[in-house]
Design a protein around this motif. Structure first.
Motif, PDB file in Angstrom:
ATOM      1  N   GLN A 156      85.515 -67.064 148.072  1.00  0.00           N
ATOM      2  CA  GLN A 156      85.942 -67.990 148.557  1.00  0.00           C
ATOM      3  C   GLN A 156      85.827 -68.944 149.277  1.00  0.00           C
ATOM      4  O   GLN A 156      86.784 -70.309 149.017  1.00  0.00           O
ATOM      5  N   ASN A 157      84.481 -69.214 150.045  1.00  0.00           N
ATOM      6  CA  ASN A 157      83.787 -70.107 150.517  1.00  0.00           C
ATOM      7  C   ASN A 157      83.696 -71.235 149.321  1.00  0.00           C
ATOM      8  O   ASN A 157      84.121 -72.364 150.128  1.00  0.00           O
ATOM      9  N   ALA A 158      83.102 -70.706 148.544  1.00  0.00           N
ATOM     10  CA  ALA A 158      82.723 -72.098 147.642  1.00  0.00           C
ATOM     11  C   ALA A 158      83.191 -72.480 146.405  1.00  0.00           C
ATOM     12  O   ALA A 158      83.736 -74.005 146.602  1.00  0.00           O
ATOM     13  N   ALA A 159      84.603 -72.073 146.764  1.00  0.00           N
ATOM     14  CA  ALA A 159      85.962 -72.389 145.875  1.00  0.00           C
ATOM     15  C   ALA A 159      87.025 -74.123 146.107  1.00  0.00           C
ATOM     16  O   ALA A 159      87.157 -74.294 145.697  1.00  0.00           O
ATOM     17  N   GLY A 160      86.509 -73.667 147.594  1.00  0.00           N
ATOM     18  CA  GLY A 160      87.441 -74.890 148.483  1.00  0.00           C
ATOM     19  C   GLY A 160      88.407 -74.446 148.296  1.00  0.00           C
ATOM     20  O   GLY A 160      89.068 -73.631 147.649  1.00  0.00           O
ATOM     21  N   THR A 161      89.559 -75.900 148.503  1.00  0.00           N
ATOM     22  CA  THR A 161      90.661 -76.151 148.006  1.00  0.00           C
ATOM     23  C   THR A 161      91.368 -77.002 146.595  1.00  0.00           C
ATOM     24  O   THR A 161      89.885 -78.347 146.070  1.00  0.00           O
ATOM     25  N   GLY A 162      92.236 -76.994 146.177  1.00  0.00           N
ATOM     26  CA  GLY A 162      92.328 -77.937 145.151  1.00  0.00           C
ATOM     27  C   GLY A 162      94.101 -77.761 144.490  1.00  0.00           C
ATOM     28  O   GLY A 162      94.870 -76.742 144.417  1.00  0.00           O
ATOM     29  N   HIS A 163      94.115 -78.644 143.351  1.00  0.00           N
ATOM     30  CA  HIS A 163      95.305 -78.512 142.508  1.00  0.00           C
ATOM     31  C   HIS A 163      94.809 -77.355 141.695  1.00  0.00           C
ATOM     32  O   HIS A 163      96.019 -76.552 141.776  1.00  0.00           O
ATOM     33  N   TRP A 164      94.064 -77.220 140.243  1.00  0.00           N
ATOM     34  CA  TRP A 164      93.944 -76.151 139.223  1.00  0.00           C
ATOM     35  C   TRP A 164      92.627 -75.447 139.705  1.00  0.00           C
ATOM     36  O   TRP A 164      91.055 -75.705 139.656  1.00  0.00           O
ATOM     37  N   LEU A 165      93.038 -73.739 139.063  1.00  0.00           N
ATOM     38  CA  LEU A 165      91.981 -73.056 139.584  1.00  0.00           C
ATOM     39  C   LEU A 165      92.057 -72.104 138.568  1.00  0.00           C
ATOM     40  O   LEU A 165      92.960 -71.437 138.132  1.00  0.00           O
ATOM     41  N   ILE A 166      91.122 -72.643 137.812  1.00  0.00           N
ATOM     42  CA  ILE A 166      90.778 -71.421 135.546  1.00  0.00           C
ATOM     43  C   ILE A 166      90.011 -69.752 136.820  1.00  0.00           C
ATOM     44  O   ILE A 166      89.096 -70.182 136.894  1.00  0.00           O
ATOM     45  N   ASP A 167      90.233 -68.637 136.409  1.00  0.00           N
ATOM     46  CA  ASP A 167      89.452 -67.970 136.477  1.00  0.00           C
ATOM     47  C   ASP A 167      89.186 -67.289 135.028  1.00  0.00           C
ATOM     48  O   ASP A 167      89.966 -66.756 134.544  1.00  0.00           O
ATOM     49  N   ASP A 179      97.316 -75.111 144.153  1.00  0.00           N
ATOM     50  CA  ASP A 179      98.517 -75.295 143.677  1.00  0.00           C
ATOM     51  C   ASP A 179      98.754 -75.066 142.249  1.00  0.00           C
ATOM     52  O   ASP A 179     100.410 -73.863 142.186  1.00  0.00           O
ATOM     53  N   ARG A 180      98.086 -74.191 141.102  1.00  0.00           N
ATOM     54  CA  ARG A 180      97.944 -74.166 139.908  1.00  0.00           C
ATOM     55  C   ARG A 180      97.242 -72.891 139.253  1.00  0.00           C
ATOM     56  O   ARG A 180      95.834 -72.754 140.335  1.00  0.00           O
ATOM     57  N   VAL A 181      97.728 -72.111 138.847  1.00  0.00           N
ATOM     58  CA  VAL A 181      96.143 -70.956 139.131  1.00  0.00           C
ATOM     59  C   VAL A 181      96.286 -70.369 137.883  1.00  0.00           C
ATOM     60  O   VAL A 181      97.434 -70.130 137.473  1.00  0.00           O
ATOM     61  N   THR A 182      95.680 -69.733 136.657  1.00  0.00           N
ATOM     62  CA  THR A 182      95.334 -69.988 135.185  1.00  0.00           C
ATOM     63  C   THR A 182      94.397 -68.586 135.903  1.00  0.00           C
ATOM     64  O   THR A 182      93.482 -68.806 135.478  1.00  0.00           O
ATOM     65  N   THR A 183      94.284 -67.537 134.584  1.00  0.00           N
ATOM     66  CA  THR A 183      93.363 -66.305 134.118  1.00  0.00           C
ATOM     67  C   THR A 183      93.597 -66.120 133.165  1.00  0.00           C
ATOM     68  O   THR A 183      94.674 -65.908 132.540  1.00  0.00           O
ATOM     69  N   VAL A 184      92.389 -65.507 132.407  1.00  0.00           N
ATOM     70  CA  VAL A 184      92.132 -65.645 130.792  1.00  0.00           C
ATOM     71  C   VAL A 184      91.848 -64.359 131.054  1.00  0.00           C
ATOM     72  O   VAL A 184      90.560 -64.148 131.204  1.00  0.00           O
ATOM     73  N   GLU A 189      91.477 -74.011 122.153  1.00  0.00           N
ATOM     74  CA  GLU A 189      92.875 -74.376 122.514  1.00  0.00           C
ATOM     75  C   GLU A 189      93.133 -75.342 122.894  1.00  0.00           C
ATOM     76  O   GLU A 189      94.811 -75.325 122.927  1.00  0.00           O
ATOM     77  N   ASN A 190      92.958 -74.789 124.983  1.00  0.00           N
ATOM     78  CA  ASN A 190      93.619 -75.470 125.637  1.00  0.00           C
ATOM     79  C   ASN A 190      93.002 -76.795 126.099  1.00  0.00           C
ATOM     80  O   ASN A 190      91.371 -76.671 126.237  1.00  0.00           O
ATOM     81  N   ALA A 191      93.483 -77.665 126.659  1.00  0.00           N
ATOM     82  CA  ALA A 191      92.338 -78.917 127.107  1.00  0.00           C
ATOM     83  C   ALA A 191      92.266 -78.392 128.884  1.00  0.00           C
ATOM     84  O   ALA A 191      93.079 -78.076 129.392  1.00  0.00           O
ATOM     85  N   ILE A 192      91.456 -78.812 129.324  1.00  0.00           N
ATOM     86  CA  ILE A 192      90.719 -77.881 131.205  1.00  0.00           C
ATOM     87  C   ILE A 192      90.382 -79.168 132.152  1.00  0.00           C
ATOM     88  O   ILE A 192      89.840 -78.939 132.943  1.00  0.00           O
ATOM     89  N   GLU A 193      90.735 -80.969 131.372  1.00  0.00           N
ATOM     90  CA  GLU A 193      90.957 -82.147 131.969  1.00  0.00           C
ATOM     91  C   GLU A 193      91.749 -82.023 133.595  1.00  0.00           C
ATOM     92  O   GLU A 193      92.934 -81.057 133.757  1.00  0.00           O
ATOM     93  N   GLY A 194      90.821 -81.930 134.427  1.00  0.00           N
ATOM     94  CA  GLY A 194      91.038 -82.265 136.084  1.00  0.00           C
ATOM     95  C   GLY A 194      91.878 -80.715 136.561  1.00  0.00           C
ATOM     96  O   GLY A 194      92.221 -80.546 137.215  1.00  0.00           O
ATOM     97  N   CYS A 225      80.059 -76.625 128.853  1.00  0.00           N
ATOM     98  CA  CYS A 225      79.247 -78.583 128.650  1.00  0.00           C
ATOM     99  C   CYS A 225      80.054 -79.682 128.830  1.00  0.00           C
ATOM    100  O   CYS A 225      79.519 -80.256 130.090  1.00  0.00           O
ATOM    101  N   LYS A 226      80.910 -79.284 127.726  1.00  0.00           N
ATOM    102  CA  LYS A 226      81.478 -80.574 127.802  1.00  0.00           C
ATOM    103  C   LYS A 226      82.548 -81.533 129.324  1.00  0.00           C
ATOM    104  O   LYS A 226      82.525 -82.184 129.836  1.00  0.00           O
ATOM    105  N   ALA A 227      83.152 -79.841 129.733  1.00  0.00           N
ATOM    106  CA  ALA A 227      84.599 -80.433 130.967  1.00  0.00           C
ATOM    107  C   ALA A 227      83.494 -80.958 132.417  1.00  0.00           C
ATOM    108  O   ALA A 227      82.147 -80.623 131.912  1.00  0.00           O
ATOM    109  N   SER A 228      84.354 -81.300 133.093  1.00  0.00           N
ATOM    110  CA  SER A 228      83.217 -81.371 134.154  1.00  0.00           C
ATOM    111  C   SER A 228      84.263 -81.016 135.518  1.00  0.00           C
ATOM    112  O   SER A 228      85.168 -81.744 136.344  1.00  0.00           O
TER     113      SER A 228
END
Ligand SMILES: C[S@@+](CC[C@H](N)C(=O)[O-])C[C@H]1O[C@@H](n2cnc3c(N)ncnc32)[C@H](O)[C@@H]1O
Length: 381
Positions: free
Chosen positions: A235-246, A263-268, A299-304, A326-329
């Motif tokens: 929780q502490n490390a995750a901070g806050t932001g627009h999009w979380l992917i788990d 604001d946005r949460v995606t789980t896979v 199959e999905n873009a994860i920019e942002g 590796c390519k994502a940021s």
């Protein structure tokens, strides 16, 4: 000649101690501790290494303790009961540090924190195997079954379940058991009908103000006592932001504690059984995907994405998923792992793409065994 007196040089991954035979081969010794002089009986000899066990301790370590379980040495469940908790913590630190140097030429942050909880009665999830009328665990280094009537590392609910005749299914060879810590033990075996599963397997876990839906067929963390420490760290490390992917999200475990921070949460998650639990555990606006993480990433873009959590199985992150990461940021990549070997190996690849370790923390989720959980906060740049 199969017996040697050897001095143990260090602890190795897997709980054995490491020494060298007079001919220079590395020798892994079960039941021994660093610094001890030990009479070793060899059980396996290969060209480059040998394996053996401590037949007699000639000079014991000050950290040697008397194993508390009468089945110690026979049961495959614990391999470090002969070491004090202080020793187990230090050994975990040294083994993990060496893995990161060996695989990734990386020094973990000095003084990285290790959390340990209760050494006994901590384990709330297990798989029992049947030997005739009795349930037990697999024997050490074999498929034999050690019948158990008690086990000092099991939670009180699971220990009670072992003793009682409350477990039925005499024809079932293997049974998943889960204790929610509040008096509800649930069971699952592969031949369970959907209606029986609904009655016997479903469970909920109350943790840090959340009630999570799960069942005994799916993955759920197995040390509920220490789990809040890991959740708070994430929780502490995750901070806050627009999009979380788990990714590798199980029943939406980490996302359920973090959903209010984004604001946005995606789980896979690959196991489709997890999906209906994740839907209950997460808010209606979250997106729960049932797919292999590597396929979804392909199959999905994860920019942002702001924060990306990965908590893969022991095998680590699949290669094609690693390539995408590796390519994502992401602003933050949080890597939770139950196997520091594969985590160190994966980090070596992530490091070549510019990821750096901002924080590392260890969690002694499995005292008396060589298993250890690690958390890494990674950032690029
Ligand atoms: C160590 S568990 C972590 C689950 C969850 N993060 C938690 O803490 O409860 C790993 C999860 O990854 C899932 N899994 C294994 N391989 C996968 C893959 N290739 N893609 C997605 N999920 C996978 C397993 O079913 C399991 O639920």
């Amino acid at each position: 000649m199969n017996d040697f007196i050897l001095i143990m040089e260090k602890m190795a991954q897997g709980g054995s101690a490491l020494s060298h035979l007079p001919d220079g081969r590395v020798c892994f010794v079960d039941g021994a501790l660093i610094g001890e002089s030990v009479l070793v009986e060899l059980t396996q000899q290969k060209k480059d290494f040998a394996k053996g066990f401590a037949k007699k301790i000639v000079e014991p370590s000050l950290e040697r303790v008397t194993p508390f379980c009468p089945l110690y040495g026979k049961c495959g469940g614990c391999s470090l009961q002969h070491a004090s908790m202080k020793f187990q913590e230090q050994a975990a630190r040294e083994v993990v540090e060496e893995l990161f140097v060996r695989f990734a030429k990386e020094k973990l942050p000095p003084g990285w924190k290790i959390h340990f909880g209760s050494p006994f009665h901590y384990r709330n999830r297990a798989r029992f195997v049947r030997n005739g009328k009795q349930w037990g665990f697999r024997a050490r280094d074999s498929h034999d079954i050690i019948p158990l009537s008690d086990c000092p590392i099991l939670s009180s609910g699971l220990a009670q379940a072992l003793k009682e005749d409350s477990i039925h299914w005499p024809w079932v060879p293997e049974l998943n058991v889960f204790d929610n810590g509040d008096g509800c033990v649930s069971f699952y075996h592969e031949k369970m009908s959907p209606s029986e599963s609904l009655k016997k397997s479903e469970n909920t876990v109350s943790l840090m103000g959340q009630t999570l839906s799960m069942d005994a067929s799916v993955f759920f963390q197995s040390n509920l006592g220490l789990l809040p420490e890991l959740v708070k760290t994430v929780q502490n490390a995750a901070g806050t932001g627009h999009w979380l992917i788990d990714l590798f999200s199980g029943v939406g475990f980490f996302a359920s504690f973090l959903q209010d921070q984004f604001d946005r949460v995606t789980t896979v998650e690959r196991d489709s059984n997890c999906l209906r639990h994740a839907r209950k555990n997460l808010s209606a606006s979250s997106e729960e995907v049932s797919a292999p993480a590597e396929q979804w990433l392909g199959e999905n873009a994860i920019e942002g994405v702001d924060t990306l959590i990965v908590d893969p199985p022991r095998t680590g992150i699949p290669e094609s998923a690693l390539r995408v990461l590796c390519k994502a940021s992401p602003k933050k990549l949080l890597y939770v792992s139950c196997d520091p070997v594969t985590q160190a190996r994966d980090f070596a690849i992530l490091k070549t793409a510019g990821y750096k370790i901002v924080d590392a923390q260890g969690f002694g989720f499995y005292p008396q065994t060589s298993h250890f959980e690690m958390f890494l906060e990674l950032q690029k740049g």
